[in-house]
Design a protein around this motif. Structure first.
Motif: not given
Length: 173
Positions: A20, A23, A36, A38-39, A44, A117, A121
């Motif tokens: 963060k 970022q 965008k 993202e981690h 992550s 991604r 996820d």
């Protein structure tokens, strides 16, 4: 030049705050160039053992805009590495030989955004697979003799198998 040490450590919850912070810094220097930030990667995924390097995914609309910001990336400590072996990617690394951050930038239409991604996820949703991946990474780190190519090779079949499953899973959600 010192050889880079390949070390896989247990999950550290501080990786989220480290991401963060970075970022925020990247948003400051890149502004609207970054659609965008993202981690991604092993740091992550809660509970996943990892090399203590924060992987960051940046989606951009056009590489020409990112290219004009290379000096901004350098000003916050990043080495500009070009594609660095992956066509369609712009890669930056920070932290010298013992890296602290990797930035992987792709244009908005690139399938690698989906791949990163989906894999992240999927591992978060499947702690059993994340545990198996942790074990695979630890075995690879112990066996590779600090050779990054050997380390990557030892993980390759696991990653390919689960990336394919992850993309299918991600697309069917």
């Amino acid at each position: 030049m010192n050889q880079r040490k390949i070390e896989v450590v247990k999950y550290n919850p501080a990786w989220v705050a480290t991401f963060k912070s970075e970022q925020s810094l990247l948003k400051q220097v890149l502004g609207d160039v970054a659609i965008k930030i993202e981690h991604i990667g092993s740091t992550s995924v809660p509970g996943l053992a990892a090399k203590p390097v924060i992987d960051i995914l940046i989606e951009v609309s056009d590489f020409s805009e990112l290219g004009s910001e290379s000096h901004a990336m350098e000003s916050i400590g990043y080495l500009v590495m070009g594609e660095n072996g992956i066509a369609g990617r712009r890669y930056f690394q920070k932290g010298g030989n013992q890296r602290s951050h990797h930035v992987h930038a792709f244009e908005a239409w690139d399938a690698d955004l989906l791949r990163h991604r989906a894999y992240r996820d999927y591992l978060i949703a499947r702690p059993d697979v994340a545990t198996e991946y942790s074990e695979t990474k630890q075995i690879a780190a112990a066996a590779c003799g600090n050779d990054i190519n050997q380390y990557m090779s030892l993980k390759d079949s696991f990653i390919k198998k689960h990336e394919a499953l992850a993309i299918e899973w991600y697309m069917n959600q």
